[in-house]
Design a protein around this motif. Structure first.
Motif, PDB file in Angstrom:
ATOM      1  N   LYS A  28      35.764  28.807  23.232  1.00 29.22           N
ATOM      2  CA  LYS A  28      36.733  28.891  22.128  1.00 29.22           C
ATOM      3  C   LYS A  28      36.295  29.897  21.078  1.00 29.22           C
ATOM      4  O   LYS A  28      37.123  30.601  20.514  1.00 29.22           O
ATOM      5  CB  LYS A  28      36.872  27.508  21.473  1.00 29.22           C
ATOM      6  N   TYR A  49      34.827  21.092  30.863  1.00 28.18           N
ATOM      7  CA  TYR A  49      35.632  20.978  29.644  1.00 28.18           C
ATOM      8  C   TYR A  49      35.065  19.890  28.745  1.00 28.18           C
ATOM      9  O   TYR A  49      34.325  19.008  29.196  1.00 28.18           O
ATOM     10  CB  TYR A  49      37.092  20.677  30.001  1.00 28.18           C
ATOM     11  N   ASP A  53      47.480  30.394  24.629  1.00 32.18           N
ATOM     12  CA  ASP A  53      46.254  29.931  24.017  1.00 32.18           C
ATOM     13  C   ASP A  53      46.391  28.548  23.414  1.00 32.18           C
ATOM     14  O   ASP A  53      45.410  27.906  23.077  1.00 32.18           O
ATOM     15  CB  ASP A  53      45.790  30.908  22.941  1.00 32.18           C
ATOM     16  N   GLY A 103      41.653  16.009  29.056  1.00 36.30           N
ATOM     17  CA  GLY A 103      41.454  17.449  29.181  1.00 36.30           C
ATOM     18  C   GLY A 103      42.062  18.039  30.433  1.00 36.30           C
ATOM     19  O   GLY A 103      42.319  19.225  30.500  1.00 36.30           O
ATOM     20  N   SER A 114      39.552  30.215  27.161  1.00 37.19           N
ATOM     21  CA  SER A 114      39.750  28.806  27.525  1.00 37.19           C
ATOM     22  C   SER A 114      38.896  28.460  28.747  1.00 37.19           C
ATOM     23  O   SER A 114      38.380  29.343  29.432  1.00 37.19           O
ATOM     24  CB  SER A 114      41.233  28.542  27.829  1.00 37.19           C
ATOM     25  N   GLU A 129      46.371  24.913  22.997  1.00 41.67           N
ATOM     26  CA  GLU A 129      45.505  24.062  23.804  1.00 41.67           C
ATOM     27  C   GLU A 129      46.275  23.053  24.649  1.00 41.67           C
ATOM     28  O   GLU A 129      46.021  22.889  25.818  1.00 41.67           O
ATOM     29  CB  GLU A 129      44.515  23.338  22.897  1.00 41.67           C
ATOM     30  N   LEU A 131      40.847  34.269  29.937  1.00 39.36           N
ATOM     31  CA  LEU A 131      41.308  34.966  28.731  1.00 39.36           C
ATOM     32  C   LEU A 131      42.514  34.267  28.122  1.00 39.36           C
ATOM     33  O   LEU A 131      42.701  34.252  26.921  1.00 39.36           O
ATOM     34  CB  LEU A 131      41.725  36.392  29.081  1.00 39.36           C
TER      35      LEU A 131
END
Lengths: 389, 409
Positions: B288, B316, A26, A148, B293, A28, B339
Motif C-alpha cells: 500500500k 494479505y 485501487d 480479505g 495491491s 480496496e 499495480l
C-alpha cells in the motif's frame, strides 16, 4: 464442460448487479453482495431432506440453492446442486477448476459456488446438506472465508437436526461408524466417554432443531432438551414435527452466527455434567485495557492452537491434565475505553474483531467455550494470570 | 470506498423513462456490453424476453460457455495462433500456441508421484493438508541441496531472458538445467501443468505457461522454478526486467521493487514463535505504501517431500491463518503485488492467472527453513545472481529508494 450447462433460453432473468464503485481499481473493497450459506447437519433419519424440501416449497420468490452430498472431505468434488427459483427446481453442476489445492487459499467448493453464481446470478440463500456422518467442524472453516478474499458467500451458521426419539441412544451407545477418526485425538490411549459424530454435530451447532417431537412424551422431550443444552448451551433450540417450521428468517436463515456476538446467554448452567463427553463453560472476564488484548490473543492461541491451558506456575499443571479440544468459542469483551471486541472461534480458527458500533456495552466480558474435557480445569484463572502479567 | 456519483443514465427498458442507477444486467457485463442499465429488477424482468435477444446477437456469448471449436487461423509466417480467440482477455497479452512437445526427463532421475497421472496423491491426504512436518537434520540437508540447485537453475534461466527469445525457450533452458542436475522439474505434469517452469509476463500473476510468445523490450517476466531432487522440492521465483525500457518504466519498477521488498520484510518476521498470519500484514502495508495491491487468491505453502503442503501462508492483511513457525519447518513466502486491482481471472487454459484490469504484477519467492533463532533462506541469491534491485528511474522522482538491501542471510 458438462452437458448440463445449457444456455438459459427460457430462464428467468438473472438478478441485476450493482456496478457502483467500478472504475477505481485501487479502491480496496468494491461492494460485493454476499450470499449466506447455512450448513445443515444431522444423522440419517433426523429429517434433513424433509426440512430442506419444506424450505424449498415454502420460500416462493426466493432463489435458494441446496447443495447435496458430502463436501470438503475429498478433493475430487464435482457435485450437483439443486437451485430453486420461483418454485421450480433445477439441477446444476458445480465446476471445479484444476486440482491445485495448496497454492490457492479458497476452498474449491467455495470457488465452484462463486463461479456458478457468476454465470447464473446470485442466490438468496445457499443450504449445504451434509452427509449424516459429517463433522461440521471440518466443513465450517472452509466457508468461514477471510474478508480479505472478497468472497461472494459467507458462512451464516450451522443448523443441526436431531431425531428426538433416537438421539440419546446415539449419544450413549454409538455405532462404530459414528465415532470420528479424522482430526480427533481419541486413539492416544485415552479411556473415557466416547465422543460420537452426534456430539460433534450438536457442539458446533448454532441452531438445533429437535425434530420428530410427536414421537416422544413430554418428559422424554425435556430429557433430550437438557442433554442437548448440557453439550451446547449456546445454540438456539427449536422443537418441530416433520421438519416444519413457522419462520425461516432468523431461525434457519439469516443467523449471522459468525458475525456479531450479543448476549451470550448460556442455558441450564446447573446441568453441565449431564453429558460426559462435551460441555459448555462460561468465563466471566473483567473489563480489559486495550493494552491487554495481545495477552488475550496469546491466551486464545494457546488454548485453540496448542490445546494448552497456560498456567501461572508453568510447570506441571497443564502437562498432567489431558488436553482439551475446543469446538466453538464466542466472546464479548468490553474495553475500558468504551470499545467492545468480539471473538469468534471454530476449532483452531479464531478472530478478534470490533463489535458493530451501537451494540450494547456491559460492565463485564464473557467467554463461552464448547468442547471436550473442559471441566475441572481453571480456564478463568489461566486467563486472568495471563492478562495480569 | 469510492464516492463517485453515478452519471445520469436512462433505463434500458422499453417505454421506461426512469433514470437508471447503477444496476446492470450481469450477462451483458460478462459479455462486455457496457450500456445495459435498468432502473429496477421489475423493469428488467418485464423486458427480459426482448432484452435477452441482445445476448444472442453477441457472437462471443456461446464461446463463453462452450470451449470454442473454432480457433483463430495460424499466422502464415510463424504457424502460431491464439487458442482462445473469443476469450475476453484483460490486457494485451495473448497465449501463442502451439505449445512445444512435452519434454522428457531421463528415466534415471527419480520422478515425483504425479509425473504420470498428474495427481499429487500424498498432498491430498488429511495429514498433507493439516500437519506441518518438522524436518530432521538429514531432511534439512536435503532441502538445502535442492534449493541451492533450484537457485542455480533460476539464475541460468534469468540470464537467458532477453528481448527476442520465447518463453518456451526459457522452458527448454530450465528443463535442461534441471536434468543436468539430476533433478525433475517439479511443475511438469503437476496437476497436469504442461511445462517445466512457470513464466508469467506483465499482467500474468502466476502459473503462466511457456509458449511461443517472444519477450520484448519493456516486459517484466517472472520465472518460477521448482526442482525435485533427492526426494525434496525446492521452489523459488523472481521477476526480471526485460530490456532497458522496462527499467525506465516507473510503474514497472514500482511494482517489481515493491514485491521484492515486501518479501524481504516478511522474511524478517520468520523465526520460531512468529505467527503465520503476520507476514500478510507487513506485505500489505508495504504494498500500500507503494500504491500497489496484494493478490489474495494465491498463497505461500509448506514444502518438503511434498511440492505443496501445510501451512498455507496468505499474503494479505487480517487473515485468520492458524499457527506459528517452529524450528525445522520449511515453507515459502511468495507475495504477488499488483499495480491496480488485486482481483484475478484465469485463462481457459485453467492455469494462467491474470489481473482483471490487465495491469502489471510482480512476484518474488524464497523457500525458507526456520532455524533455532531465525530463518535460513535456502534459495538465497548467489554473489553472481542476475537481476536484483534497481532504483526508480530518475525522471520520475528524486526520492531515494530504500534498497541495496540484500536478501537476508
Amino acid at each position: 464442460m458438462t452437458a448440463s450447462m445449457t444456455i438459459d433460453d427460457e430462464e428467468e432473468p438473472p438478478l441485476l448487479v450493482d456496478v457502483e464503485g467500478e472504475g477505481d481499481p485501487d479502491s480496496e473493497e468494491p461492494p460485493v453482495v454476499k450470499v449466506p450459506i447455512t450448513i445443515v447437519t444431522g444423522y440419517l433419519g433426523a429429517g434433513k431432506t424433509t426440512l430442506l424440501n419444506y424450505i424449498l416449497k415454502a420460500q416462493h420468490g426466493k432463489k435458494i440453492a441446496v447443495i447435496l452430498n458430502e463436501f470438503g472431505n475429498s478433493a475430487d468434488i464435482e457435485k450437483t446442486l439443486t437451485v430453486n427459483t420461483g418454485g421450480e427446481q433445477v439441477q446444476e453442476w458445480l465446476e471445479v477448476g484444476n486440482g491445485c489445492i495448496c497454492c490457492s487459499v479458497k476452498d474449491q467448493g467455495v470457488n465452484a459456488i462463486e463461479s456458478l453464481m457468476d454465470k447464473k446470478g446470485a442466490f438468496d440463500y445457499i443450504l449445504l446438506e451434509t452427509t449424516g456422518l459429517a463433522d461440521p467442524g471440518n466443513i465450517a472453516p472452509l466457508f468461514w472465508v477471510d474478508d480479505g478474499l472478497g468472497s461472494t458467500i459467507y458462512l451464516d451458521g450451522i443448523v443441526t437436526l436431531i431425531d428426538a426419539k433416537n438421539i440419546i441412544k446415539s449419544l450413549d451407545e454409538p455405532a462404530q461408524d459414528t465415532i470420528p477418526t479424522e482430526g480427533h485425538d481419541e486413539h492416544e490411549g485415552h479411556e473415557g466417554p466416547l465422543m460420537t459424530t452426534a456430539h460433534l454435530q450438536i457442539s458446533h451447532a448454532d441452531v438445533i432443531v429437535l425434530n420428530k417431537s410427536d414421537l416422544v412424551t413430554q418428559e422424554e422431550l425435556q430429557a433430550v432438551r437438557e442433554r442437548v443444552q448440557a453439550i451446547n448451551g449456546l445454540a438456539k433450540i427449536h422443537v418441530t414435527q416433520q421438519g416444519q417450521v413457522p419462520n425461516l428468517e432468523g431461525f434457519l436463515l439469516d443467523l449471522h452466527a459468525y458475525e456479531n456476538v450479543e448476549s451470550l446467554d448460556v442455558a441450564h448452567k446447573g446441568h453441565s455434567h449431564l453429558d460426559p463427553s462435551i460441555t459448555t463453560i462460561t468465563i466471566q472476564v473483567p473489563v480489559l485495557e486495550a493494552e491487554q488484548l495481545p495477552a488475550l490473543d496469546e491466551w486464545l492461541r494457546s488454548i485453540l492452537w496448542d490445546s494448552t491451558l497456560p498456567s501461572s506456575d508453568s510447570t506441571v499443571a497443564n502437562i498432567q491434565a489431558e488436553s482439551h479440544e475446543i469446538h466453538r468459542l464466542k466472546a464479548r469483551i468490553p474495553l475500558s475505553n468504551g470499545d467492545v471486541k468480539i471473538v469468534q472461534g471454530v476449532r483452531d480458527i479464531f478472530e478478534i474483531r470490533d463489535a458493530p458500533s451501537g451494540s450494547s456495552t456491559s460492565s463485564e466480558g464473557k467467554i463461552v467455550i464448547i468442547g471436550k474435557r473442559l471441566l475441572g480445569k481453571s480456564f478463568k484463572e489461566s486467563l486472568l494470570s495471563m492478562i495480569r502479567r | 470506498m469510492t464516492e463517485t456519483p453515478p452519471a445520469k443514465r436512462k433505463c434500458s427498458g422499453s417505454d421506461c423513462d426512469n433514470d437508471a442507477g447503477t444496476l446492470q444486467c450481469p450477462t451483458c457485463l460478462k459479455l462486455g456490453m457496457k450500456e445495459s442499465y435498468f432502473c429496477s429488477q421489475d423493469c428488467f424482468k418485464k423486458n427480459w424476453s426482448t432484452h435477452k435477444a441482445a445476448h444472442k446477437s453477441q457472437s462471443s456469448f456461446l464461446s463463453n460457455i462452450f470451449t470454442p471449436n473454432v480457433v483463430s487461423k495460424p499466422d502464415p509466417d510463424t504457424g502460431t495462433y491464439n487458442p482462445f480467440p473469443t476469450f475476453p482477455y484483460t490486457g494485451a497479452l495473448r497465449p501463442v500456441y502451439p505449445l512445444s512437445e512435452r519434454r522428457v526427463v531421463p528415466k534415471l532421475i527419480p520422478y515425483p508421484e504425479y509425473w504420470k497421472d498428474g495427481v499429487p496423491h500424498s498432498e491430498m491426504t488429511f495429514v498433507g493438508r493439516t500437519k506441518i512436518e518438522i524436518l530432521d537434520e538429514k531432511k534439512r540437508e536435503g532441502m538445502r541441496k535442492v534449493c541451492r540447485l533450484a537457485r542455480e537453475v533460476l539464475d541460468i534461466a534469468a540470464r537467458a531472458a532477453v528481448p527476442g527469445v520465447t518463453t518456451d525457450y526459457i522452458d527448454e533452458i530450465v528443463h535442461k538445467a534441471c536434468v543436468e542436475r539430476d533433478s525433475y522439474p517439479s511443475p511438469l505434469n503437476y496437476s497436469n501443468f504442461p511445462k517445466s517452469v512457470c513464466t508469467s509476463v506483465n499482467e500474468v500473476i502466476c502459473h503462466g505457461i511457456p509458449d511461443q510468445r517472444v519477450l520484448v523490450d519493456g516486459d517484466i517476466l517472472n520465472i518460477d522454478v521448482t526442482l525435485y531432487h533427492g526426494g525434496f522440492h525446492g521452489d523459488l521465483n523472481e521477476t526480471y526486467y526485460i530490456g532497458d525500457k522496462a527499467k525506465a518504466n516507473p510503474d514497472a519498477v514500482r511494482v517489481v521493487e515493491a514485491a521484492r521488498e515486501s518479501l524481504d520484510l516478511a522474511i524478517k518476521l520468520v523465526k520460531p514463535g512468529g505467527l503465520f498470519r503476520e507476514y500478510g500484514n507487513v506485505i500489505e502495508k508495504h504494498a500500500k505504501s507503494k500504491k500497489c495491491s496484494v493478490i489474495r487468491t494465491y498463497c505461500g505453502h509448506g514444502i518438503n517431500s511434498m511440492f505443496h503442503c501445510s501451512p498455507s501462508i496468505p499474503h494479505y492483511a487480517k487473515n485468520k491463518a492458524v499457527g506459528a513457525a517452529k524450528e525445522g519447518m520449511c515453507f515459502t513466502i511468495e507475495p504477488m503485488i499488483a499495480l491496480g486491482t488485486y482481483r484475478d481471472k484465469t485463462w481457459p487454459d485453467d492455469w494462467t492467472s491474470v489481473t482483471q484490469d490487465g495491469k502489471m504484477t510482480a512476484q518474488f519467492e524464497h523457500t525458507l527453513l526456520v532455524t533455532k533463532d531465525g530463518v535460513e533462506v535456502l534459495t538465497a541469491r548467489l554473489p553472481d545472481s542476475p537481476g536484483g534491485p534497481i532504483p526508480m528511474p530518475s525522471s520520475e522522482e528524486k526520492k531515494p529508494e530504500v534498497n541495496g538491501e540484500a536478501t537476508p542471510q
